[in-house]
Design a protein around this motif. Sequence first.
Motif, PDB file in Angstrom:
ATOM      1  N   LYS A 185      -9.331  -1.513   4.863  1.00 29.96           N
ATOM      2  CA  LYS A 185      -9.605  -0.519   5.903  1.00 29.96           C
ATOM      3  C   LYS A 185     -10.810  -0.929   6.745  1.00 29.96           C
ATOM      4  CE  LYS A 185     -10.045   4.479   6.585  1.00 29.96           C
ATOM      5  NZ  LYS A 185     -10.131   5.803   5.918  1.00 29.96           N
ATOM      6  N   TYR A 186     -11.802  -1.529   6.113  1.00 24.68           N
ATOM      7  CA  TYR A 186     -12.988  -2.009   6.829  1.00 24.68           C
ATOM      8  C   TYR A 186     -12.583  -3.092   7.838  1.00 24.68           C
ATOM      9  CZ  TYR A 186     -17.463  -4.442   7.490  1.00 24.68           C
ATOM     10  OH  TYR A 186     -18.566  -5.052   8.030  1.00 24.68           O
ATOM     11  N   LEU A 187     -11.807  -4.087   7.375  1.00 24.88           N
ATOM     12  CA  LEU A 187     -11.380  -5.164   8.272  1.00 24.88           C
ATOM     13  C   LEU A 187     -10.467  -4.645   9.377  1.00 24.88           C
ATOM     14  CD1 LEU A 187     -10.629  -7.965   5.636  1.00 24.88           C
ATOM     15  CD2 LEU A 187     -12.611  -7.817   7.157  1.00 24.88           C
ATOM     16  N   GLU A 188      -9.547  -3.763   9.021  1.00 23.56           N
ATOM     17  CA  GLU A 188      -8.606  -3.238  10.019  1.00 23.56           C
ATOM     18  C   GLU A 188      -9.326  -2.404  11.075  1.00 23.56           C
ATOM     19  OE1 GLU A 188      -5.866  -1.180   7.569  1.00 23.56           O
ATOM     20  OE2 GLU A 188      -4.759  -2.988   6.971  1.00 23.56           O
TER      21      GLU A 188
ATOM     22  N   TYR B 208      -7.352 -11.920  10.162  1.00 19.52           N
ATOM     23  CA  TYR B 208      -6.186 -11.484  10.946  1.00 19.52           C
ATOM     24  C   TYR B 208      -4.895 -11.908  10.262  1.00 19.52           C
ATOM     25  CZ  TYR B 208      -8.759 -10.005  15.141  1.00 19.52           C
ATOM     26  OH  TYR B 208      -9.569  -9.339  16.026  1.00 19.52           O
ATOM     27  N   GLU B 209      -4.865 -13.156   9.808  1.00 21.50           N
ATOM     28  CA  GLU B 209      -3.652 -13.669   9.164  1.00 21.50           C
ATOM     29  C   GLU B 209      -3.355 -12.933   7.871  1.00 21.50           C
ATOM     30  OE1 GLU B 209      -1.929 -17.931   7.445  1.00 21.50           O
ATOM     31  OE2 GLU B 209      -3.794 -17.867   8.592  1.00 21.50           O
ATOM     32  N   HIS B 210      -4.392 -12.688   7.058  1.00 22.30           N
ATOM     33  CA  HIS B 210      -4.183 -12.010   5.779  1.00 22.30           C
ATOM     34  C   HIS B 210      -3.684 -10.582   5.982  1.00 22.30           C
ATOM     35  CE1 HIS B 210      -4.684 -11.005   1.566  1.00 22.30           C
ATOM     36  NE2 HIS B 210      -5.406  -9.948   1.914  1.00 22.30           N
ATOM     37  N   LEU B 211      -4.209  -9.912   6.996  1.00 25.36           N
ATOM     38  CA  LEU B 211      -3.820  -8.526   7.255  1.00 25.36           C
ATOM     39  C   LEU B 211      -2.518  -8.417   8.044  1.00 25.36           C
ATOM     40  CD1 LEU B 211      -7.321  -7.083   8.225  1.00 25.36           C
ATOM     41  CD2 LEU B 211      -6.135  -6.760   6.055  1.00 25.36           C
ATOM     42  N   GLY B 212      -2.016  -9.547   8.535  1.00 25.86           N
ATOM     43  CA  GLY B 212      -0.811  -9.504   9.351  1.00 25.86           C
ATOM     44  C   GLY B 212      -1.054  -8.902  10.708  1.00 25.86           C
ATOM     45  N   LEU B 213      -2.240  -9.133  11.279  1.00 23.23           N
ATOM     46  CA  LEU B 213      -2.603  -8.547  12.564  1.00 23.23           C
ATOM     47  C   LEU B 213      -2.782  -9.611  13.633  1.00 23.23           C
ATOM     48  CD1 LEU B 213      -5.263  -5.930  11.351  1.00 23.23           C
ATOM     49  CD2 LEU B 213      -2.859  -5.524  11.901  1.00 23.23           C
ATOM     50  N   THR B 214      -2.096 -10.730  13.495  1.00 23.06           N
ATOM     51  CA  THR B 214      -2.308 -11.833  14.438  1.00 23.06           C
ATOM     52  C   THR B 214      -1.991 -11.427  15.867  1.00 23.06           C
ATOM     53  OG1 THR B 214      -0.080 -12.600  13.841  1.00 23.06           O
ATOM     54  CG2 THR B 214      -1.946 -13.657  12.752  1.00 23.06           C
TER      55      THR B 214
END
Length: 341
Positions: A264-267, A322-328
Amino acid sequence: MAREPVLRPTKIRDDEDRLLRPQRMEEMVGQRAVYERLKIAIDAALKRNEPLGHILFDGPPGLGKTTFALCIPRHLGVSVQIASGATLKAPKDLIPYLTNAEERSVLFIDEIHRMQKAVEEFLYPAMEDFRIDITLGEGVNARTLNIRLKPFTLIGATTRSGLLSAPLRDRFHMREHLDFYTVEELAEIVRRNARKLNVPIEDDAAEEIARRSRGTPRIANNRLRWVRDYATSKARGRITRSVAEDALEMQGVDSLGLDPQDRKYLETIARVFNGGPVGVEAVAHTLNLSPDTLVDEVEPFLLRCELLIRTPRGRKITPKAYEHLGLTGLRTPQPEQGFLF
């Protein structure tokens, strides 16, 4: 009418903690360089028939500082007293520990950086000369009582060595820093403790738990307990890799060991602040959390995993995040501007 039995889960958990904690340094996995140096120091002290020199352990929580501190007295064959720096608010709180210390015994102070300044200064002569000075009375009628102490070993443990004053640090004969464990070391810890808990576990399941344990034995043990409960309820008590994966995913722990709060912090930085840079206080207000919670609990692991960086203008998440969260798809180059941290 018979009374219902009172369940005491805290006591059960304490018993399990003692069961899983190594009782001898030889039983410990990892930290081998620290172990070898301590072994030499202990052997030399025993051969000279002298007290072991004072030792300071520092490093992140859960890496074995307390375990080392409790194993050392067993090797020396002496008694140990345990105190917490947070409870030592005045010199009078420390006096019973010092005067009750037996010859060559160990006094272990956990979180030693939380001692008050007056207590720290009172400790100096005890560490150097094995004496304490107590002032009786006030004003012109005051007099100092000098009390000799039996030679003892002080072992301090701290997660924030930078908060210790230089005079206190310098009075420790040995200073040992404990670092994070490898996946292989954690997997061995998981296998050993699974045997202690009488739960069958496959090797690849132990490795999966280890990979998601953030390099920390304490976290690995907590993960193992949860997976054991899940296996008991859902898989007839046997831990396979698929069981471990399902259990940890149900807890919200992903393949890197990130929990829901980490993600949640990264997102939040990615979606709300376009990846940063952004000040930690702005992120904390958005998440309705204390900035100290983010700095002390969330950020260290994200920085170590190279998912987050600190810049002079604030926090930024990395392409790996970004890659780990799938937010590229959200990733766009940002100018170096934002809130100061």
